[in-house]
Design an enzyme around this catalytic site. Sequence first.
Site, short mmCIF file in Angstrom:
data_model
loop_
_atom_site.label_atom_id
_atom_site.label_comp_id
_atom_site.label_asym_id
_atom_site.label_seq_id
_atom_site.Cartn_x
_atom_site.Cartn_y
_atom_site.Cartn_z
N LYS A 11 35.04 44.67 38.37
CA LYS A 11 35.45 46.07 38.49
C LYS A 11 34.36 47.02 37.95
O LYS A 11 33.40 46.58 37.28
CB LYS A 11 36.77 46.26 37.74
CG LYS A 11 37.94 45.47 38.38
CD LYS A 11 39.26 45.75 37.67
CE LYS A 11 40.40 45.00 38.32
NZ LYS A 11 41.71 45.28 37.67
N TYR A 51 45.37 48.07 47.03
CA TYR A 51 46.39 48.09 45.98
C TYR A 51 47.73 48.65 46.47
O TYR A 51 48.55 49.08 45.66
CB TYR A 51 45.88 48.88 44.78
CG TYR A 51 44.92 48.09 43.90
CD1 TYR A 51 45.35 46.94 43.21
CD2 TYR A 51 43.61 48.48 43.73
CE1 TYR A 51 44.49 46.22 42.40
CE2 TYR A 51 42.73 47.76 42.92
CZ TYR A 51 43.19 46.63 42.25
OH TYR A 51 42.34 45.91 41.45
N ASN A 114 39.93 46.63 33.09
CA ASN A 114 40.02 45.27 32.55
C ASN A 114 39.07 44.28 33.24
O ASN A 114 39.33 43.09 33.31
CB ASN A 114 41.48 44.79 32.57
CG ASN A 114 42.07 44.77 33.96
OD1 ASN A 114 41.40 45.07 34.93
ND2 ASN A 114 43.33 44.39 34.05
N HIS A 117 39.37 41.40 38.78
CA HIS A 117 40.58 41.16 39.59
C HIS A 117 40.54 39.73 40.10
O HIS A 117 39.46 39.20 40.40
CB HIS A 117 40.62 42.09 40.81
CG HIS A 117 41.57 41.63 41.88
ND1 HIS A 117 42.92 41.92 41.85
CD2 HIS A 117 41.38 40.85 42.98
CE1 HIS A 117 43.51 41.35 42.90
NE2 HIS A 117 42.59 40.69 43.59
N GLU A 128 43.23 38.90 51.06
CA GLU A 128 42.22 39.71 50.36
C GLU A 128 40.80 39.32 50.79
O GLU A 128 39.93 40.18 50.94
CB GLU A 128 42.41 39.58 48.84
CG GLU A 128 43.72 40.20 48.39
CD GLU A 128 44.04 39.99 46.90
OE1 GLU A 128 43.22 39.38 46.18
OE2 GLU A 128 45.11 40.46 46.48
P1 RTP Z 1 44.49 42.23 39.18
O1 RTP Z 1 45.47 42.44 40.30
O2 RTP Z 1 43.47 43.35 39.06
O3 RTP Z 1 43.85 40.88 39.20
O4 RTP Z 1 45.27 42.26 37.80
P2 RTP Z 1 46.68 41.69 37.42
O5 RTP Z 1 47.24 40.87 38.54
O6 RTP Z 1 46.53 41.05 36.08
O7 RTP Z 1 47.51 43.02 37.24
P3 RTP Z 1 48.43 43.82 38.28
O8 RTP Z 1 49.79 43.92 37.69
O9 RTP Z 1 48.29 43.26 39.67
O10 RTP Z 1 47.79 45.27 38.22
C1 RTP Z 1 46.64 45.57 38.98
C2 RTP Z 1 45.68 46.36 38.12
O11 RTP Z 1 46.24 47.64 37.82
C3 RTP Z 1 45.77 48.08 36.56
N1 RTP Z 1 46.92 48.34 35.70
N2 RTP Z 1 47.02 49.42 34.95
N3 RTP Z 1 47.93 51.41 33.16
C4 RTP Z 1 48.68 50.34 33.38
O12 RTP Z 1 49.76 50.17 32.83
C5 RTP Z 1 48.18 49.33 34.31
N4 RTP Z 1 48.81 48.22 34.65
C6 RTP Z 1 48.00 47.60 35.52
C7 RTP Z 1 44.87 46.98 36.00
O13 RTP Z 1 43.53 47.28 36.36
C8 RTP Z 1 45.39 45.77 36.72
O14 RTP Z 1 44.44 44.75 36.73
MG MG Z 2 47.38 41.59 40.53
#
Ligand code: RTP
Ligand code: MG
Length: 140
Positions: A11, A51, A114, A117, A128
């Site tokens: 990212k 997204y 973070n 992804h 994807e």
């Molecule tokens: P990713 O999709 O990026 O691999 O991450 P993930 O599965 O661990 O998390 P996901 O729930 O799919 O959320 C996608 C991305 O959104 C951002 N996020 N921000 N501010 C917040 O509360 C929040 N929650 C999620 C993060 O960049 C997350 O990786």
């Molecule tokens: Mg995710």
Amino acid sequence: MAIERTFSILKPDATRRNLTGKINAIYEENGLSIIGQKRILMSETQAKAFYAVHAARPFYKDLVEFMISGPVVVQVLEGENAVTKHRDLMGATNPANAAEGTVRKLFAESIEANSVHGSDSAENAAIEIAYFFAGCELVG
Ligand code: RTP
Ligand code: MG
């Protein structure tokens, strides 16, 4: 366990700090081969569509803005159990909850910035990968 592919993004917070090599080393040292990789600036349209599953979430708008705030490195990783292995190496979404030694524990700046992804299932990985790569760009 069969050889699997997953989709990965380094990212904007990671590219800004020149962490591409360090993160790639973690993946490669743990049995994931980078079989496709390119550095791109995502368009707003691309980021919104990528997204779309989070469109109703309160963090969606900020997330899209973050993902287009600088270059990202999109990658396809291949290896045994690649989807789960990659998620394990990434660590929890919120770096405060991420295990020691994970990419997010080592490098993430916040729950949003973070660093990485990773696809959350083999089905989503295929979708994807096809969104960002042509078949001829993947060399296993
Ligand atoms: P990713 O999709 O990026 O691999 O991450 P993930 O599965 O661990 O998390 P996901 O729930 O799919 O959320 C996608 C991305 O959104 C951002 N996020 N921000 N501010 C917040 O509360 C929040 N929650 C999620 C993060 O960049 C997350 O990786
Ligand atoms: Mg995710």
